[in-house]
Design a protein around this motif. Structure first.
Motif, short mmCIF file in Angstrom:
data_model
loop_
_atom_site.label_atom_id
_atom_site.label_comp_id
_atom_site.label_asym_id
_atom_site.label_seq_id
_atom_site.Cartn_x
_atom_site.Cartn_y
_atom_site.Cartn_z
N GLN A 130 78.11 47.09 49.09
CA GLN A 130 79.45 48.29 49.14
C GLN A 130 78.89 49.56 48.62
N LEU A 131 77.56 49.75 48.12
CA LEU A 131 77.30 51.03 47.92
C LEU A 131 76.45 51.96 48.73
N TRP A 132 76.98 53.23 48.63
CA TRP A 132 76.35 54.28 49.57
C TRP A 132 76.11 55.32 48.88
N LEU A 133 74.96 56.12 49.23
CA LEU A 133 74.63 57.16 48.49
C LEU A 133 74.65 58.36 49.71
N ILE A 134 75.03 59.70 49.10
CA ILE A 134 74.86 60.78 49.99
C ILE A 134 74.25 61.70 49.10
N GLU A 135 72.97 62.41 49.58
CA GLU A 135 72.13 63.08 49.00
C GLU A 135 71.68 64.36 50.02
N LYS A 136 71.74 65.66 49.84
CA LYS A 136 71.52 66.64 50.73
C LYS A 136 69.82 67.02 50.87
N ASP A 137 69.37 66.82 49.66
CA ASP A 137 67.98 67.19 49.40
C ASP A 137 66.70 66.24 50.07
N VAL A 138 66.32 66.25 51.03
CA VAL A 138 65.47 65.31 51.83
C VAL A 138 64.24 64.84 50.85
N PHE A 139 63.89 65.73 49.87
CA PHE A 139 62.90 65.10 49.07
C PHE A 139 63.32 64.09 48.18
N TRP A 140 64.55 64.10 47.63
CA TRP A 140 65.10 63.10 46.78
C TRP A 140 65.67 61.82 47.66
N VAL A 141 66.04 62.16 48.81
CA VAL A 141 66.26 61.09 49.77
C VAL A 141 65.11 60.11 50.09
N GLU A 142 63.91 60.70 50.11
CA GLU A 142 62.94 59.95 50.24
C GLU A 142 62.39 59.22 49.15
N TYR A 143 62.63 59.71 47.68
CA TYR A 143 62.47 59.33 46.52
C TYR A 143 63.18 58.05 46.59
N ILE A 167 71.60 54.98 52.32
CA ILE A 167 71.41 56.36 51.82
C ILE A 167 71.30 57.20 52.76
N ILE A 168 72.46 58.13 52.72
CA ILE A 168 72.70 59.12 53.60
C ILE A 168 72.36 60.57 53.41
N CYS A 169 71.57 61.15 54.27
CA CYS A 169 70.85 62.55 54.12
C CYS A 169 71.94 63.47 54.50
N GLY A 170 72.78 64.13 53.88
CA GLY A 170 73.64 65.31 54.64
C GLY A 170 74.53 66.08 53.50
N ASP A 171 75.33 66.62 53.88
CA ASP A 171 76.14 67.49 53.06
C ASP A 171 77.58 66.88 52.80
N VAL A 172 77.84 66.21 51.50
CA VAL A 172 78.96 65.64 51.45
C VAL A 172 80.35 66.51 51.67
N LEU A 173 80.18 67.93 51.82
CA LEU A 173 81.40 68.50 52.17
C LEU A 173 81.89 68.51 53.68
N GLY A 220 75.54 63.00 45.26
CA GLY A 220 74.17 63.78 44.68
C GLY A 220 73.52 62.96 43.80
N PRO A 221 73.02 61.70 44.11
CA PRO A 221 72.39 60.93 43.02
C PRO A 221 70.95 61.17 42.65
N GLY A 222 70.20 62.12 43.28
CA GLY A 222 68.95 62.75 42.71
C GLY A 222 67.99 61.81 42.23
N ARG A 223 67.61 61.59 41.05
CA ARG A 223 66.71 60.74 40.82
C ARG A 223 67.37 59.33 40.35
N GLY A 224 68.55 59.14 40.70
CA GLY A 224 68.80 57.55 40.73
C GLY A 224 69.57 57.15 39.22
N ALA A 225 69.75 58.19 38.48
CA ALA A 225 70.30 57.86 37.02
C ALA A 225 71.57 56.74 36.87
N LEU A 226 72.63 57.23 38.04
CA LEU A 226 73.59 56.23 38.02
C LEU A 226 73.37 55.26 38.84
N THR A 227 72.53 55.44 40.09
CA THR A 227 72.24 54.56 41.08
C THR A 227 71.80 52.97 40.48
N ARG A 228 70.89 53.19 39.53
CA ARG A 228 70.32 51.90 39.08
C ARG A 228 71.40 51.26 38.34
#
Length: 250
Positions: free
Chosen positions: A54-67, A79-85, A38-46
């Motif tokens: 080695q870094l991978w992100l998984i985000e469910k919201d398509v809007f924030w994936v594109e961002y 950057i994976i668009c999907g449900d982490v569960l 759930g990186p969202g706006r990337g506060a941790l990502t940056r």
């Protein structure tokens, strides 16, 4: 910002908090992966970009994936668009995995059970959760917060609560305080099948105010000693639950 209440989106806006969380990570070996949930706006990502191979992100919201792809083009293919569960850590090419994130509070329970199920693929699970959930994880027997998550996570992980975060560190502010917790898998072999232990713990806490002699009715348990039978689930420490599970009749 396009926020979705259904996804429990509250974005961290204080860089100092993000840096403090990153500083708690265990050393990342060249052969390991890092998965941010759930990186969202990337506060941790940056603050993780130095690990881009080695870094991978998984985000469910398509809007924030594109961002995120626009903000961090060097890792757009990670950057994976999907449900982490519905995601298996074993899918990542480098093993084991450091999991990190400002976790979506609306799925905190399922995320923690996912950590238990996939613990063999974990180096650590480092995340921000609702403070009340963290208090449940670290709770001791005899307290109101003590329950299923307390027992299971304390048996399978070394658990450490690090610090509390104010709602004002987020946009929009949640209505609760948050806390950062770190789970590091233990090297442990149970004297009974793992799933039996989990079943006994869940069954015992379904009726936590009843004596275990009544709460565990329906399970194929051999006659358990009175030292267990006359107690309630909230009175047993995690190790006693392990012993209790050995009475399960296979």
């Amino acid at each position: 910002m396009k926020l979705k209440k259904s996804l429990g989106q509250h974005f961290l806006i204080q860089p100092s908090i993000a840096q403090k969380i990153i500083s708690l990570m265990l050393p990342v070996e060249d052969t390991e992966s890092v998965l941010e949930i759930g990186p969202g706006r990337g506060a941790l990502t940056r603050h993780l970009l130095h690990l881009k191979n080695q870094l991978w992100l998984i985000e469910k919201d398509v809007f924030w994936v594109e961002y995120l792809k626009k903000q961090f083009p060097d890792i757009e293919n990670r950057i994976i668009c999907g449900d982490v569960l519905e995601f298996s850590l074993s899918n990542l090419p480098q093993q084991p995995v450091h999991v990190i994130g400002n976790m979506p509070y609306n799925i905190s329970g399922p995320l923690l059970f996912m950590a238990i199920e996939q613990k063999d693929n974990l180096v650590e699970w480092l995340g921000m959760l609702q403070k009340e959930v963290v208090e449940r994880i670290i709770a001791h027997p005899g307290t109101k917060s003590y329950g299923i998550l307390s027992v299971l996570l304390q048996i399978f992980f070394h658990v450490k609560k690090h610090f509390v975060v104010s709602p004002f560190a987020f946009q929009p502010p949640p209505q609760v305080n948050s806390a950062v917790i770190q789970l590091v898998p233990k090297k442990i072999t149970l004297p009974c099948p793992e799933q039996i232990f989990i079943t006994v713990v869940k069954h015992a806490f379904k009726q936590r105010r009843k004596k275990l002699s009544n709460a565990l009715k329906g399970l194929p348990l051999n006659k358990i000693p009175n030292s267990f039978a006359n107690k309630r689930a909230e009175e047993l420490n995690p190790q006693e639950f392990v012993e209790l599970s050995t009475y399960y009749e296979l």
